[in-house]
Design an enzyme around this catalytic site. Structure first.
Site, PDB file in Angstrom:
ATOM      1  CD  GLN A   1      -2.877   0.689  -0.065  1.00 46.52           C
ATOM      2  OE1 GLN A   1      -2.937   1.520  -0.958  1.00 46.52           O
ATOM      3  NE2 GLN A   1      -3.472  -0.478  -0.157  1.00 46.52           N
TER       4      GLN A   1
ATOM      5  CG  HIS B   1      -0.600   2.455  -4.433  1.00 45.77           C
ATOM      6  ND1 HIS B   1      -0.709   2.349  -5.786  1.00 45.77           N
ATOM      7  CD2 HIS B   1      -1.181   1.340  -3.914  1.00 45.77           C
ATOM      8  CE1 HIS B   1      -1.349   1.226  -6.088  1.00 45.77           C
ATOM      9  NE2 HIS B   1      -1.635   0.593  -4.977  1.00 45.77           N
TER      10      HIS B   1
ATOM     11  CD  GLU C   1      -8.596   2.121  -1.276  1.00 44.12           C
ATOM     12  OE1 GLU C   1      -7.594   2.588  -0.669  1.00 44.12           O
ATOM     13  OE2 GLU C   1      -8.697   2.151  -2.527  1.00 44.12           O
ATOM     14  CG  HIS C   2      -7.330  -2.058   0.058  1.00 42.41           C
ATOM     15  ND1 HIS C   2      -6.787  -0.821  -0.231  1.00 42.41           N
ATOM     16  CD2 HIS C   2      -7.745  -2.574  -1.120  1.00 42.41           C
ATOM     17  CE1 HIS C   2      -6.873  -0.615  -1.535  1.00 42.41           C
ATOM     18  NE2 HIS C   2      -7.448  -1.643  -2.101  1.00 42.41           N
TER      19      HIS C   2
ATOM     20  CG  ASP D   1      -4.389  -4.023  -5.183  1.00 45.31           C
ATOM     21  OD1 ASP D   1      -5.490  -3.657  -4.728  1.00 45.31           O
ATOM     22  OD2 ASP D   1      -3.309  -3.802  -4.613  1.00 45.31           O
TER      23      ASP D   1
ATOM     24  CG  HIS E   1     -49.779  17.519  -6.342  1.00 41.72           C
ATOM     25  ND1 HIS E   1     -49.323  18.764  -6.662  1.00 41.72           N
ATOM     26  CD2 HIS E   1     -48.702  16.695  -6.464  1.00 41.72           C
ATOM     27  CE1 HIS E   1     -48.028  18.695  -6.962  1.00 41.72           C
ATOM     28  NE2 HIS E   1     -47.623  17.455  -6.852  1.00 41.72           N
TER      29      HIS E   1
END
Lengths: 438, 438
Positions: free
Chosen positions: A265, A268, A333-334, A367, A426
């Site tokens: 991770q 990145h 996220e993960h 991934d 209406h």
């Protein structure tokens, strides 16, 4: 150069505050970028192709004389695919096939429904694909063929008729693996433009580019700002924050494996976040030792070092139950649950983009090729949002077919409520359908 | 005062341009509002309850001494329900029950899935509700109990544990029907605050108000601006534009009915849009006559007149097939197909928020009590978005549980692609799980 990773302990007094500080991430908005993007979008809206051509020539340092120069034909995509080394081509194909299978399941789940009431009234929900979608693919360093697959295949499975991919080619340099992925994913058209000008062209349409209904895919700050601005005219996916991994470990996994998962991770980008929660202090020390041992072997060690120093942490928790509670607050996220019998802990998790269960489920497998999407909610947005999926390329329409008998009972209810809200037209509209009382 | 409605003909040369001009609607952003909202949000984030209390006292002209004064207990909600005239209470209950039944179907459709591959790898998708949701309900004139039902019931059906409703009470005036609707819908807590300060309190949390995960519901320009700004910290629903109705009519419906259906949209507000498409010029003239005849009978005739003059149209089309094509381009929020055998035309529609089929299906029935949601995509966003539903209060998490055998095959594929993208830690993380070759 060594690496110093933050150690936290959930029993210490300031822990909650420390954790909040660690997680805090506010996407900065840059006024210069905002104003540049506003100008470019306005210009593309007003002048269309002429503006796109000028900006592309300027920003990507190319010398196209017309928009046709930016189109990459299907022949060239196919040639790119054939030019890849056999193993790479094979791997792309396996990944694409698996992604397709998973997303077909998503499609099967959402079929719409319809039911008929005793008086003949039919109510339901219809699912239809979007007509035309734009996929933004970054050029240069961050050009990832896996992203092409993860963005295009769900759209294809949803039944989107036209998938238009834009990918800038700074200095005219094309990434063959990205083009090969477009061929495999079945992208309809590839145009080598990027930046806010590409987002504008997709959102507003030009003489040579048809306006799309939604734009997805990652991009730099200009692209993100442009996507925010065109939202409403078209749909967009989430604006992603830095990527995150949270590893819950009971201390039974090879510490090298966990260290490398954290690296995967952290490599990145420098804002990426890698955190481990573990109840075993001795094991935490082993993971830290593995980090020190393995870091020098990593080509992207500078990025990893910065990211882990600034935003990483090894957290000693009371027990795995507490680890799950903290994981729910983080809504990562993960989320890797690297533990014996991981399901017992997974059952306690309410918020996570993707959950990787058991020590063989490294995030990197997900991934690339397990099948589920790698576009996932970041920055705690997993509390309320979902992985990219087929459903992002479909929309629902409600169906209401009221029978004459149904209009009699429903009309009285609607009229009562409409008068209560002061909306007399209406009420009258419902009452006109009532049969005169005998 | 007469009304002059735009007449268009699809065979005339300038038709496409005329239609585009008619549909064009750009939500104006007001710098003064933006800056006021930014200040309020910042203040609520920094000072919490103290700021909320001050702004509420100032803007709503009340004199509360503490936040507790803004809470409306369940007893008061129940009392509001019991205070309603019997018929009104009954109508609210029938509407709520029908809305619940429809949204239960939505929930049934989305159950998540899981499948096991031959090597034991398990992949799936889990659906979970949001923890806590905020519902914004406008105060004053536009306080609609039906909106309370339409926003709260889907959240309740989704399984959201806490539903916090905020509703400003300018000058301390409470709307009993709105409170009654909150009681029926099962709202957890009602707080009489509004504006950007209420949005800020829900998004950031204060000492007395827990931060929510998503904020839904309509509001004025301040509320809309505040929702846009807190998006990302929390989820939000769509920012709605003016409401729209598009009636496709084959000329077989009582023209009074169609005229009143157009009014029922036009009475909402002066920016609302009511358009009819019909192939029969004689019938169009009849509808126009009905409009002139019925308008003077409407209490909200001024709003209707302005809205229909400025943004309405009666459009003569070649045939119903062409009407369907135009309807797809318009992608209306509400689409009535008031025709014989309406399904044949419904099958040709790709984009609409809700479709009302057959002459007994007036939009007003759907607005209140058919069951499907009345919160629908406006301003052509039905091309890519859906009615509010249970799915807006749920999110998905991917599940990946890779077996040891699975890690062997998937690991090689992932490593190949990761090396191709220059992400070596990703590759090594996969490779560490590979068994040494014998």
């Amino acid at each position: 150069m060594t690496i110093k990773i933050r150690s936290l302990d959930s029993t210490s007094a300031g822990f909650k505050q420390q954790l909040d500080t660690l997680l805090a991430f506010e996407a900065s908005t840059d006024d210069a970028i905002e104003s540049a993007v506003a100008t470019i979008l306005q210009d593309v809206k007003a002048r269309g192709d002429a503006a796109v051509l000028e900006y592309t020539n300027r920003f990507d340092r190319v010398r196209a004389t017309g928009m046709a120069a930016f189109d990459i034909g299907q022949d060239e995509l196919q040639a790119a695919l054939e030019s890849l080394p056999h193993a790479q081509r094979e791997a792309l194909q396996v990944a694409a096939d698996r992604i397709r299978v998973f997303h077909e399941r998503q499609k099967q789940e959402l079929k719409g429904f319809s039911y008929t009431e005793p008086d003949g009234t039919v109510l339901g929900q219809r699912i239809t694909p979007l007509d035309r979608v734009g996929i933004y693919v970054p050029g240069g360093k961050a050009a990832y063929p896996s992203s092409v697959l993860m963005n295009a295949i769900p759209a294809k499975v949803a039944g989107v008729a036209e998938i238009i991919m834009v990918v800038p080619t700074p200095d005219g340099v094309k990434n063959q693996m990205v083009l090969a992925a477009a061929a495999i994913a079945g992208v309809t058209r590839v145009i080598t433009i990027g930046g806010a000008q590409a987002v504008g062209a997709l959102a507003y349409g030009t003489d040579t580019i048809a306006a799309v209904d939604k734009i997805v895919g990652p991009g730099n700050a200009y692209v993100a700002a442009a996507k925010r601005r065109v939202f409403g005219t078209v749909g967009i996916d989430m604006i992603a924050g830095p990527s995150e991994i949270l590893v819950l470990c009971d201390g039974t996994t090879d510490p090298d494996w966990v260290a490398m998962d954290l690296f995967s991770q952290a490599e990145h980008d420098e804002l990426a976040q890698a955190i481990m929660l573990c109840p075993d202090a001795g094991y935490i020390a082993q993971v830290e030792a593995s980090i020190h041992k393995l870091l020098p072997t990593m080509p992207r060690q500078d990025t990893i070092r910065t990211s882990m120093t600034d935003r990483g942490a090894l957290v000693k928790v009371r027990d795995m139950e507490e680890a799950c509670e903290i994981a729910n607050a983080i809504a990562a996220e993960h989320l890797e649950i690297s533990a014996e019998n991981p399901q017992q802990w997974a059952d306690k998790i309410r918020h996570a983009g993707a959950m990787f269960l058991g020590r063989f489920s490294s995030e990197s497998l997900g991934d690339y090729c397990c099948g589920p999407n790698h576009v996932l909610p970041t920055s705690r947005t997993a509390r309320f949002s979902s992985p990219l999926g087929v459903y992002d390329f479909q929309k629902r329409s409600s169906i209401l077919c009221v029978s004459e008998a149904g209009a009699q009972t429903l009309g009285k209810v609607a009229a009562e409520l409409a008068y209560g809200e002061g909306l007399q037209a209406h009420a009258r509209s419902a009452e006109l359908r009532l049969k005169p009382q005998p």
